[in-house]
Write an enzyme that holds these catalytic residues in place. Structure first.
Site, short mmCIF file in Angstrom:
data_model
loop_
_atom_site.label_atom_id
_atom_site.label_comp_id
_atom_site.label_asym_id
_atom_site.label_seq_id
_atom_site.Cartn_x
_atom_site.Cartn_y
_atom_site.Cartn_z
N LYS C 78 80.64 69.55 26.05
CA LYS C 78 82.03 69.58 26.51
C LYS C 78 82.95 69.67 25.29
O LYS C 78 82.71 69.00 24.27
CB LYS C 78 82.32 68.31 27.33
N SER C 171 87.18 66.75 35.30
CA SER C 171 87.49 67.62 34.20
C SER C 171 86.28 68.28 33.55
O SER C 171 86.42 69.26 32.85
CB SER C 171 88.23 66.82 33.13
N SER C 195 85.47 62.30 36.31
CA SER C 195 85.29 63.62 35.71
C SER C 195 83.85 64.05 35.44
O SER C 195 83.62 65.20 35.05
CB SER C 195 86.07 63.70 34.39
#
Ligand SMILES: [Mg+2]
Ligand SMILES: [Zn+2]
Lengths: 95, 493, 506
Positions: C78, C171, C195
């Site tokens: 990420k 997210s 998330s």
């Protein structure tokens, strides 16, 4: 509680985010919607309740007084948008 | 314990205005840099004088994802300082973020302690003059990060930012508004500085900015509530602190007596002009949005942690002065002078050990300090060591040299060093106690000055002239006592 | 043999150790998949050269018997994690060009254990969002086609503005999309209010948010410090367990990380759950809950009961206050955490007439709408006169929320079963123009877990009637992730492994 346009401008300045005149009414609407969303928290009886400080109870670990991380000026300013020698450069700050 | 501080009026400190008496009220925030190797929340060096951004860690530069980890020594130093200020130690304290934007504040917030500081109320005894002591309350002491430094004079439209100082640990020591004059303000700062230097928690070097004060000044009519205060930021010498208090008080009195009112504001002291002036850019109201730093847990320690630090504290100035007076029989003034620095007190004690303490105090204060001050040398760099000075005193005590020769000897040791005993030996500085030799000198003087002999026999105070001659002719080496005795005998006095 | 990219992480690991495949060929297959899937927009930076170099080194260690637990496993990272010398921007414009000189603790532990980095994954800007539509790099598409869409329709939407395609959740949308599309064997993710779990739920993958303090936050771009926690997304419970072991651990550089030994999580897979007491919180039965979510939950209860667990109805009375309290605490912390993005030391700078306008211009241009909105609200709730009414009250309510959980755990509950999300995935653009609060409601089941610092795992529970993945959430006691892995695997087995979509995008 309702956020007016002057408050939006004050908050935007505190947060150092430029806002245009057109954005202000819209932002006021959004902030007010969010504040009414959180308004139901007023129903909760919180008398005598400690505010959360550390979600997992533990003792704070401390570091020894030893110089361990010296990144070096090259690394520190490597990503700077503007620099002079190893200084960061900003528009003149008036004291 | 204390009466509400703001209510204390000291009549002698009132100053006269055009319309009557005024009382000055001062409270102070001292920022003292903690003595530590590394910064408060990072492993970067605190060393002074490196080139720009050299002593900066990724944490200090607020790189994304960097986290603070507290330096245990800084915590200990704060507790030691709190103990030295006779203050309450809070075994649980909290670090808060003080949010504001400034180029020398990389995180966009300063980690400080707002609601729950590590040290609570305490007090300091301050000697304002040899005859006057006042008690100044301490409100709190908290730990916080120092900011970086912006250089404004290198370019007309740019400022340069150096973060070497960013993140260095500071102790902010907040006094109660107990100070009533410029003299008290100066004496308070120098006493706090002395205590911190004794403790070894701050070097007190004001020239480097390692100790600086924000001075809050207001004026009022005696007995009235507190007036509006102005904060004079970052005053960095004890002399300027006194000047700033006086200048600001005068300014405020003039405004009020003219029918005006004081605006609460932040001001700067301009030493060149001897006046304070408003800081232009700070009109905008601050809203620091304090909240507990979620990257840090509350700072907690047990009583044993405090006790261990208390056990390791050195003797503090007040205790030392008291001991110098009782154990050595010194006067308060001398005791205070000697105890003003831990190093000078240690020096004195090394000299006094096993010797006449008053003589030692005299020599340290008059000869040594006088000489050090003249040359601008610190006691720790004194060319004459405590052992050497002690040896000089021993030579006097054994009547091997006179007091006057001792001063010459001190001079020689100061310049060339060496063992005072050996110097006295080698240079023939020994006092002459051989009565035969002294008698010979005296006989010669007596023979050459029959008129003086007659005068002395009529008026015995004239004896001094003979003593002086004898000393002079013996090169100062004759033992004055022996000279006196022989003279009296020879002149039949 | 199935394609190398279809392997689970555990299977790939076993084949690597058996030398049936090489890290290099495994990595090459994934590098190729990543390239072919660019239209999904899951990656914001690809690092194929680095990947192949790491794979080569991994092959060396596999050959000489010094292989680590993740040796040769290709992963996506990420964009929130600092990776040395590699694009690290939290999908924000304000970190333009930022390449850190440091590596986050979590990723350095993955590399220590032999994993291979394929590149950086898209995400909502600064992890603020639930659909991966707030990224500066544009939205990520889910590999799941909307119901009744043909491949062709999907491909043309991908080539265009992506409207109507499904969101992968957020997210960690890039992580979920990449794992579901088999672009990597697993991915790092992060979870502040849901998330990890919500995107895993939307994409038919598994995601676990460990106990707060289980993983180091050092080197992760901060959103809300007291809530942020690292965790993995992968294609099976076992794969998550394997990744967790490498990601977790005490880090002296993070004061909030906890010094508790890291167990062998994989060993918990297959452990009996007989006698475990599973709480079913009645407050999660919210008004207007879709029937498919009700059914999923009922099925989940039955699966665990069939496996020998005891089902107990419980009450968590402050549940309804979690989301509003979260929308005070998280923006407040974010407003302060994001103050460092000021155009001085790194990233974007937009000039201004003075320092204040330089800050204001930089932050107005550098932050997207959602980030600006949250920074504003966070600034407001901390400002003078409002701090006690909002922030302190929200933190008090947090104490009450945590107490709710402590009470049921003290009563003997081992874990809590809830739906992971209130619905299946929705379409790109479907909720962006509406009231932001509608988007925030996505996290209604997950956010309590962050507020209380507990571990939570999302496990696929089957498909909705329209054929979209749905997931169950298990919530555990602090540091009892192993219980979640055991229970999660029971659900995974009972529900049957979801068949992930064929690569229509390639
Ligand atoms: Mg201050
Ligand atoms: Zn301060």
């Amino acid at each position: 509680m309702s956020v007016d346009h002057a408050t939006v401008r004050r908050i935007a300045h505190l947060a150092r985010i430029a806002v245009t005149d057109d954005e202000v009414p819209h932002l006021a609407g959004e902030l007010n919607a969010l504040l009414s969303f959180v308004a139901e928290l007023d129903q909760v009886d919180v008398a005598g309740i400690e505010p959360m400080t550390s979600v997992i109870p533990m003792k704070m670990h401390m570091r020894a007084d030893v110089v361990t991380d010296q990144a070096g000026a090259d690394a520190i300013v490597a990503n700077a948008p503007v620099r002079e020698e190893h200084f960061f450069v900003v528009p003149k700050v008036v004291e | 314990m204390n009466a509400p501080a703001a209510a204390q009026t000291r009549q002698s400190k009132l100053i006269k205005g055009a319309t009557g008496d005024w009382e000055i009220v001062v409270g102070m925030e001292i920022h003292a840099q903690v003595n530590s190797e590394a910064k408060l929340f990072s492993g970067a060096s605190t060393q002074f004088g490196a080139s720009e951004n050299e002593h900066v860690s990724l944490v200090d530069a607020a790189m994304p994802g960097m986290l603070p980890v507290i330096n245990e020594e800084c915590v200990k130093q704060a507790v030691r300082s709190g103990l030295g200020l006779k203050a309450r130690i809070n075994r649980r304290s909290v670090f808060d973020r003080k949010n504001y934007f400034y180029p020398d504040l990389p995180q966009g917030y300063q980690i400080s302690q707002y609601k729950s500081p590590i040290v609570g109320e305490g007090e300091v005894l301050v000697d304002v003059s040899p005859t006057e002591q006042v008690r100044i309350g301490i409100e709190r002491l908290h730990l916080e990060q120092d900011a970086g430094k912006s250089v404004h004079d290198q370019s007309p439209n740019m400022s340069l930012v150096d973060l070497n100082r960013a993140g260095v640990a500071l102790m902010e020591i907040v006094s109660k508004p107990d100070i009533r004059s410029a003299d008290e303000a100066r004496a308070y700062v120098s006493k706090v500085r002395t205590i911190l230097r004794y403790l070894g928690t701050c070097d007190g070097d004001m020239e480097k900015g390692n100790l600086r004060a924000d001075v809050n000044v207001s004026v009022r009519r005696p007995g009235e509530p507190l007036g509006t205060r102005c904060e004079i930021k970052n005053v960095n010498s004890i002399r300027f602190i006194g000047q700033a208090v006086d200048a600001e008080a005068r300014r405020q009195i003039a405004i009020i007596e003219d029918g005006g009112k004081i605006d609460q504001e932040t001001r700067l002291f301009d030493p060149a002009r001897g006046e304070t002036r408003s800081m232009r850019s700070k009109e905008e109201a601050h809203d620091y949005r304090y909240f507990p730093d979620p990257d840090l847990l509350p700072l907690e320690f047990d009583q044993a942690f405090v006790d261990a630090l208390a056990a390791g504290l050195p003797e503090l100035p007040d205790a030392k002065v008291a001991r110098f007076m009782s154990a050595y029989g010194l006067q308060a003034y001398d005791a205070n002078v000697l105890a003003s620095e831990r190093e000078s007190a240690d020096y004195f004690e090394a000299v006094a050990r096993g010797r006449d303490a008053k003589a030692a105090a005299n020599w340290v204060i008059n000869e040594l300090f006088g000489r050090l001050n003249k040359e601008g040398i610190d006691i720790t760099a004194s060319p004459v060591s405590a052992e050497q000075l002690g040896a000089i005193l021993d030579l006097i005590d054994a009547s091997t040299i006179s007091g006057k020769i001792a001063k010459d000897l001190f001079e020689i040791v100061w310049k060339d060093g060496g063992d005072p005993h050996a110097i006295v030996e080698a240079r023939g500085m020994k006092q002459v106690t051989d009565t035969g030799a002294i008698e010979a000198v005296i006989d010669a003087i007596v023979a050459a000055n029959p008129d003086k002999v007659a005068q002395a026999q009529a008026k015995p105070t004239m004896l001094g002239w003979f003593v002086g001659q004898a000393m002079k002719q013996s090169g100062g080496k004759a033992n004055p006592q022996t000279v006196n005795e022989i003279l009296k005998r020879k002149l039949g006095l | 043999m199935t394609s190398l990219t279809d392997l689970t992480l555990a299977h790939a690991r076993d084949l690597l150790l058996a030398k049936d495949i090489s890290a290099t060929e495994l990595t090459e297959a994934h590098v190729e998949a990543v390239e072919k899937a660019r239209a999904l927009n899951a990656f914001v930076a690809e690092t194929p050269d680095k990947a192949l170099a790491m794979a080569k080194a991994a092959d060396g260690r596999l050959a000489n018997g010094t292989a680590g637990p993740l040796e040769g496993i290709p992963l996506g990272i990420k964009d929130l994690y600092a990776t040395e010398g590699v694009h690290t921007q939290a999908a924000s414009h304000i970190l333009d060009g930022f390449k850190p000189r440091y590596e986050s603790t979590v990723t350095s532990q993955l590399w220590r254990d032999g994993a291979v980095m394929l590149g950086k994954l898209n995400m909502d800007e600064f992890a603020m969002g639930s659909s991966n539509e707030t990224s500066f790099y544009g939205p990520v598409a889910s590999p799941w086609l909307p119901p009744e869409w043909t491949r062709e329709k999907g491909r043309s939407a991908l080539a265009g503005d992506k409207q109507g395609l499904l969101v992968p959740g957020g997210s960690s949308g890039g992580s979920a999309s990449a794992v579901a599309a088999r672009l990597c064997l697993g991915a790092t993710a992060s979870d502040t209010g849901g998330s990890i779990r919500q995107p895993a739920a939307f994409t038919g993958t598994v995601g676990i948010k460990p106990t707060y303090g289980r993983c180091s936050r050092w080197g992760m771009v901060a959103f809300a410090s007291s809530l942020d926690q690292a965790g993995p997304i992968a294609r099976s419970v076992r794969d998550c367990a394997i990744l967790m072991r490498s990601m977790a651990g005490y880090d002296p550089k993070d004061t909030t990380s906890v010094d508790v030994a890291v167990p062998d999580y994989e060993a918990a897979i297959g452990a009996s759950v007989r006698g475990k007491r599973i709480g079913i919180p009645k407050e999660y039965r919210i008004d207007g809950m879709p029937a498919e979510i009700e059914e999923l939950w009922t099925k989940g209860i039955a699966w665990l009961r069939d496996a020998g667990a005891e089902i107990v109805e419980i009450s968590l009375p402050h549940t309804r206050y979690a989301l509003p309290a979260y929308y005070i605490v998280a923006p407040a912390e974010a407003s302060s955490n994001l103050a460092r993005y000021d155009g001085v030391r790194y990233g974007l700078r937009v000039p201004g007439k003075d320092i204040a306008s330089m800050y204001e211009n930089t932050r107005a241009a550098g932050f997207g709408k959602e980030v600006r909105r949250r920074v504003m609200i966070g600034t407001y709730v901390l400002s003078a006169g409002y701090y006690d009414a909002y922030y302190v009250r929200a933190q008090q309510i947090r104490t009450l929320i945590k107490r709710d959980f402590e009470t049921v755990f003290a009563d003997g509950i081992d874990a809590i079963l809830t739906p992971a999300t209130p619905s299946a995935a929705f379409g790109i653009g479907e909720k962006t123009s509406a009231d932001p609060i509608e988007m925030y409601l996505n996290d209604v089941f997950t956010v309590t877990v962050n507020m209380a610092g507990l571990p939570g795992i999302a496990v696929p529970g089957g498909l909705s009637p329209k054929g979209l993945p749905l997931a169950l959430q298990l919530i555990g006691k602090p540091f009892e992730e192993e219980t979640l892995f055991s229970l999660g695997e029971v659900i995974e087995q009972a529900a049957g492994r979801i068949k992930l979509p064929e690569p229509w995008w390639a």
